[in-house]
Scaffold this active site. Sequence first.
Site, PDB file in Angstrom:
ATOM      1  N   ARG A   9       0.954   0.002  -4.788  1.00 33.32           N
ATOM      2  CA  ARG A   9       0.423   0.631  -3.583  1.00 33.32           C
ATOM      3  C   ARG A   9      -0.803  -0.169  -3.118  1.00 33.32           C
ATOM      4  O   ARG A   9      -1.551  -0.705  -3.941  1.00 33.32           O
ATOM      5  CB  ARG A   9       0.008   2.082  -3.849  1.00 33.32           C
ATOM      6  CG  ARG A   9      -0.394   2.799  -2.557  1.00 33.32           C
ATOM      7  CD  ARG A   9      -1.081   4.128  -2.790  1.00 33.32           C
ATOM      8  NE  ARG A   9      -1.537   4.699  -1.525  1.00 33.32           N
ATOM      9  CZ  ARG A   9      -2.523   5.570  -1.413  1.00 33.32           C
ATOM     10  NH1 ARG A   9      -3.157   6.009  -2.486  1.00 33.32           N
ATOM     11  NH2 ARG A   9      -2.883   6.033  -0.221  1.00 33.32           N
ATOM     12  N   HIS A  10      -1.000  -0.227  -1.827  1.00 28.96           N
ATOM     13  CA  HIS A  10      -2.124  -0.992  -1.272  1.00 28.96           C
ATOM     14  C   HIS A  10      -3.475  -0.448  -1.749  1.00 28.96           C
ATOM     15  O   HIS A  10      -3.597   0.692  -2.196  1.00 28.96           O
ATOM     16  CB  HIS A  10      -2.077  -0.979   0.262  1.00 28.96           C
ATOM     17  CG  HIS A  10      -2.305   0.379   0.861  1.00 28.96           C
ATOM     18  ND1 HIS A  10      -3.553   0.937   1.003  1.00 28.96           N
ATOM     19  CD2 HIS A  10      -1.430   1.283   1.362  1.00 28.96           C
ATOM     20  CE1 HIS A  10      -3.450   2.125   1.562  1.00 28.96           C
ATOM     21  NE2 HIS A  10      -2.164   2.373   1.778  1.00 28.96           N
ATOM     22  N   GLN A  12      -7.671   0.537  -1.374  1.00 29.05           N
ATOM     23  CA  GLN A  12      -8.362   1.584  -0.616  1.00 29.05           C
ATOM     24  C   GLN A  12      -8.794   1.104   0.776  1.00 29.05           C
ATOM     25  O   GLN A  12      -9.237  -0.022   0.964  1.00 29.05           O
ATOM     26  CB  GLN A  12      -9.594   2.045  -1.394  1.00 29.05           C
ATOM     27  CG  GLN A  12     -10.275   3.270  -0.801  1.00 29.05           C
ATOM     28  CD  GLN A  12     -11.558   3.603  -1.542  1.00 29.05           C
ATOM     29  OE1 GLN A  12     -12.645   3.160  -1.177  1.00 29.05           O
ATOM     30  NE2 GLN A  12     -11.432   4.373  -2.609  1.00 29.05           N
ATOM     31  N   ASP A  14     -11.005   2.715   4.415  1.00 33.19           N
ATOM     32  CA  ASP A  14     -11.958   3.764   4.799  1.00 33.19           C
ATOM     33  C   ASP A  14     -11.241   5.049   5.193  1.00 33.19           C
ATOM     34  O   ASP A  14     -11.757   6.151   4.997  1.00 33.19           O
ATOM     35  CB  ASP A  14     -12.852   3.285   5.954  1.00 33.19           C
ATOM     36  CG  ASP A  14     -13.940   2.315   5.489  1.00 33.19           C
ATOM     37  OD1 ASP A  14     -14.271   2.321   4.289  1.00 33.19           O
ATOM     38  OD2 ASP A  14     -14.446   1.552   6.326  1.00 33.19           O
ATOM     39  N   ARG A  60      -2.839  -3.733   5.521  1.00 36.46           N
ATOM     40  CA  ARG A  60      -3.428  -3.328   4.237  1.00 36.46           C
ATOM     41  C   ARG A  60      -2.579  -3.749   3.042  1.00 36.46           C
ATOM     42  O   ARG A  60      -3.115  -3.934   1.948  1.00 36.46           O
ATOM     43  CB  ARG A  60      -3.713  -1.827   4.216  1.00 36.46           C
ATOM     44  CG  ARG A  60      -2.549  -0.898   4.554  1.00 36.46           C
ATOM     45  CD  ARG A  60      -3.101   0.497   4.843  1.00 36.46           C
ATOM     46  NE  ARG A  60      -2.091   1.527   5.108  1.00 36.46           N
ATOM     47  CZ  ARG A  60      -1.584   1.816   6.291  1.00 36.46           C
ATOM     48  NH1 ARG A  60      -1.971   1.119   7.355  1.00 36.46           N
ATOM     49  NH2 ARG A  60      -0.702   2.797   6.439  1.00 36.46           N
ATOM     50  N   GLU A  83       4.788   2.546   5.879  1.00 40.63           N
ATOM     51  CA  GLU A  83       4.524   3.938   5.520  1.00 40.63           C
ATOM     52  C   GLU A  83       5.295   4.882   6.450  1.00 40.63           C
ATOM     53  O   GLU A  83       5.673   4.514   7.566  1.00 40.63           O
ATOM     54  CB  GLU A  83       3.010   4.208   5.614  1.00 40.63           C
ATOM     55  CG  GLU A  83       2.572   5.616   5.226  1.00 40.63           C
ATOM     56  CD  GLU A  83       2.953   6.051   3.813  1.00 40.63           C
ATOM     57  OE1 GLU A  83       4.160   5.995   3.492  1.00 40.63           O
ATOM     58  OE2 GLU A  83       2.060   6.481   3.063  1.00 40.63           O
TER      59      GLU A  83
END
Length: 206
Positions: A9-10, A12, A14, A60, A83
Amino acid sequence: MPRTIFLLRHGQTDFNVRGIVQGSGVDSSLNDTGRQQAARFFAAYGHVPFDKVYTSTLRRTHESVQQFLDLGLPHEAHAGLNEISWGMREGTRITMEEDEEYRRVLASWNAGDTHARLLGGESPEEVAARQRPFIELLRARDDERTILVCLHGRALRVLLCQLLNYPLSCMEGFEHSNLCLYKMEYTGSVFTVKNFLDVSHLQVAG
């Protein structure tokens, strides 16, 4: 000889920190923590001889594996790995505590109605359908013995259900966090999980 597939999974963003859903329509970048997570993953796995790196088309995921791409590894971006779309709610804060519509849709998924969706968004069934060409490609390319796939939280859950032959209503069982790893093995007929929600690479000092 089994093939090895790293599902990542990518890192973090903001938006992750603020509880704002990004979905497929918000193309955000990693924040400082996300870039550090990516660097730590590379420190742990940069030595692995990956034959190919796959990402979604969103920034991302690319940024999360950029150091591998900088090695000159072959790379393909697939929209099928993007996604889930959260429709009208993308770019807004959604929490279980505050959002009745979100609660209702998740409850529907868990109850087996995986055609449910937020207004203007995708259902898990639609995400699964657009992932299937990628899965077929994955199965067919048996010359790629070790591959790295970077995608997104909900998309990861849907993909794991498909690879492991679980109904999509079971996807909440596949937990995820930023830059977590599911390491898979593929025999040519069966996918199995070797590392489940592995974040040991993020605990490296430095």
